[in-house]
Every structure is written in C-alpha cells, then in structure tokens.
Design a protein around this motif. Structure first.
Motif, PDB file in Angstrom:
ATOM      1  N   LEU A 170      59.727  36.515  13.585  1.00 52.53           N
ATOM      2  CA  LEU A 170      59.442  35.865  14.865  1.00 52.53           C
ATOM      3  C   LEU A 170      59.220  34.369  14.672  1.00 52.53           C
ATOM      4  CD1 LEU A 170      59.098  36.357  17.865  1.00 52.53           C
ATOM      5  CD2 LEU A 170      56.690  36.899  17.464  1.00 52.53           C
ATOM      6  N   ASP A 171      58.575  33.998  13.581  1.00 51.80           N
ATOM      7  CA  ASP A 171      58.392  32.570  13.272  1.00 51.80           C
ATOM      8  C   ASP A 171      59.744  31.882  13.085  1.00 51.80           C
ATOM      9  OD1 ASP A 171      55.643  32.711  13.386  1.00 51.80           O
ATOM     10  OD2 ASP A 171      55.382  32.999  11.229  1.00 51.80           O
ATOM     11  N   GLU A 172      60.668  32.548  12.412  1.00 57.21           N
ATOM     12  CA  GLU A 172      61.999  31.971  12.192  1.00 57.21           C
ATOM     13  C   GLU A 172      62.764  31.842  13.504  1.00 57.21           C
ATOM     14  OE1 GLU A 172      64.498  33.200   8.998  1.00 57.21           O
ATOM     15  OE2 GLU A 172      62.809  33.877   7.769  1.00 57.21           O
ATOM     16  N   VAL A 173      62.587  32.801  14.378  1.00 63.40           N
ATOM     17  CA  VAL A 173      63.235  32.740  15.694  1.00 63.40           C
ATOM     18  C   VAL A 173      62.735  31.509  16.452  1.00 63.40           C
ATOM     19  CG1 VAL A 173      63.366  33.847  17.956  1.00 63.40           C
ATOM     20  CG2 VAL A 173      63.698  35.202  15.886  1.00 63.40           C
ATOM     21  N   ALA A 191      64.062  28.299  15.139  1.00 64.84           N
ATOM     22  CA  ALA A 191      65.459  28.083  15.530  1.00 64.84           C
ATOM     23  C   ALA A 191      65.576  27.564  16.955  1.00 64.84           C
ATOM     24  CB  ALA A 191      66.243  29.384  15.381  1.00 64.84           C
ATOM     25  N   GLY A 192      64.447  27.328  17.607  1.00 65.23           N
ATOM     26  CA  GLY A 192      64.452  26.767  18.954  1.00 65.23           C
ATOM     27  C   GLY A 192      64.436  27.780  20.067  1.00 65.23           C
ATOM     28  N   ARG A 229      67.379  38.581   7.070  1.00 66.85           N
ATOM     29  CA  ARG A 229      68.294  37.875   7.962  1.00 66.85           C
ATOM     30  C   ARG A 229      68.708  38.766   9.123  1.00 66.85           C
ATOM     31  NH1 ARG A 229      74.539  36.349   6.457  1.00 66.85           N
ATOM     32  NH2 ARG A 229      75.161  35.621   8.511  1.00 66.85           N
ATOM     33  N   PHE A 230      68.916  40.044   8.849  1.00 65.24           N
ATOM     34  CA  PHE A 230      69.296  40.983   9.898  1.00 65.24           C
ATOM     35  C   PHE A 230      68.164  41.159  10.903  1.00 65.24           C
ATOM     36  CE2 PHE A 230      72.573  43.541   7.186  1.00 65.24           C
ATOM     37  CZ  PHE A 230      73.249  42.358   6.916  1.00 65.24           C
ATOM     38  N   VAL A 231      66.941  41.222  10.384  1.00 65.78           N
ATOM     39  CA  VAL A 231      65.779  41.384  11.265  1.00 65.78           C
ATOM     40  C   VAL A 231      65.687  40.212  12.238  1.00 65.78           C
ATOM     41  CG1 VAL A 231      63.269  41.589  11.354  1.00 65.78           C
ATOM     42  CG2 VAL A 231      64.533  42.685   9.481  1.00 65.78           C
ATOM     43  N   VAL A 232      65.872  39.013  11.722  1.00 66.70           N
ATOM     44  CA  VAL A 232      65.820  37.815  12.567  1.00 66.70           C
ATOM     45  C   VAL A 232      66.890  37.868  13.649  1.00 66.70           C
ATOM     46  CG1 VAL A 232      66.076  35.299  12.619  1.00 66.70           C
ATOM     47  CG2 VAL A 232      64.819  36.392  10.736  1.00 66.70           C
TER      48      VAL A 232
END
Length: 221
Positions: free
Chosen positions: A110-113, A116-117, A210-213
């Motif tokens: 969720l942090d990576e999402v 990514a804006g 990566r798939f989870v994101v």
C-alpha cells in the motif's frame, strides 16, 4: 636518441578480442534484463488472469452476508463496507507467521501504491478472525495496532464467525501442537474486491511483491 615503439600485431588482436568480448557480455546482459522484465510481466498477467478466472461465479461482497463486531466492539455487517475497494484476509492474532507477514506485506504494498501517486486511502483492509474465542475485540485492537496501517478487525460469537467464514468459502481448522499450543490451519489468501463489491481475485501467500502491488492498484484505479 628516442625509442621507437612498434605495434605488436598479437597485442592488438588481444585488445580487439577483449573489447569484442566486453561488448558481447554487455549486450547479453541487456538482453537478459529485458527478457526477465518481459517474462515477469507475462507471469503477472497470467497469474492475474488465473485469479480472475478462479473468481468467476464467486459472490460479490454484498452478497456474502455477515454480522460481526469490529475491534471497537461495534456491530458491523457486509453492507457497511459497500462503495469502497476491499482486501479481506482470514487469520488470528496468535498466528506465528503467515498472518503478521501477510499484514506486513499488504502495508508495504500500500505504501508503494501511494508512492506511485495513487491514493490508497479508500482501500479497506479487513482482518476476519478464525479464532473468535481468543480474539476478542480488545485482543484484536491491541494486535492490529502493531501494524502501521488502518485495518478493521472482525470477530464475534463462535457460530457467527463460523457462518461468515463458510459464506466466504474460507477454511479454518484448529490444531493443537505436541507442546499444547493452539494453532489454526486456515485459508491464507487475501480476497480482493472492487469498489462495486465485485470479486477481483486473490493474493496468495508468498506471491511476488511486485504482483501484490499491481493487484492492489487494479482494485483502486
């Protein structure tokens, strides 16, 4: 008297051969990176498609009824989560590995999402216990506070929880170890639902990060 340096044909050939070998290795490295990226993307597409296919005929979230308690001891039902995307996970607070790891992975993804804006604020992460006798609202509140994200815990009476798990097709079996510890063998997949309540697919345990994101992005877009 100045010295005269003569070119050595053998040395020149060695230098040319070395440069040629370097260029070949560099080229193969780039090709390898591109092939890996393409392969990883293809694997994700295949895995995501398989998850969608496996969800065909799976009921929408609103059609999977339950009435339980959250970690604040407030009564909640499936209808209370309508209109926003959902990531639903089944587990228990005394789980030694799968549950804390899954919640940690979801928080990191969720942090990576967000990095990514994309806004992940609408995503509702639900943690439905498979161990209602020990997972009281107070216990769930203490446990979920250990994770740096908003999670709604779901618990209740043993019969109510068993019915909810059955409605979602989730599996849970109590196991007592030789040392007397009480553990649960349970469904470890995260169920994903779009904002309209439609089942999107699953995130399986130990799936590539990566798939989870990307799967989380797919339900909040």
């Amino acid at each position: 008297m100045s010295e005269k340096h003569e070119n050595n044909p053998q040395e020149n050939e060695q230098h040319v051969s070395a440069r040629r070998g370097y260029r070949q290795r560099h080229f193969l490295l780039i090709v390898g990176i591109l092939l890996f990226a393409g392969l990883a993307g293809g694997i994700f597409t295949l895995a995501n498609r398989q998850a969608e296919i496996s969800g065909i005929g799976f009921p929408d979230f609103e059609d999977t009824p339950f009435t339980l308690l959250d970690q604040n001891a407030q009564k909640v039902a499936n209808a209370d989560f309508a209109g926003r995307p959902i990531a639903l996970f089944f587990g228990y607070s005394y789980c030694p590995d799968v549950c804390p790891m899954t919640l940690t992975v979801l928080g990191s993804a969720l942090d990576e999402v967000k990095d990514a804006g994309m806004s992940g604020d609408d995503l509702q992460i639900l943690f439905m216990t498979v161990d209602p006798e020990r997972d009281t609202p107070e216990q769930l509140a203490a446990y979920l506070s250990l994770f740096d994200m908003k999670v709604t815990g779901l618990t209740g009476g043993k019969a109510a929880v068993a019915k909810a798990l059955g409605n979602f097709g989730a599996y849970a079996q109590q196991v007592e170890t030789s040392s007397g510890d009480i553990l649960f063998d349970h469904s470890s997949a995260v169920y994903l639902y779009r904002a309209n309540g439609q089942f999107k697919g699953t995130i399986v345990y130990n799936e590539p990060h990566r798939f989870v994101v990307e799967k989380i992005k797919s339900i909040i877009e």
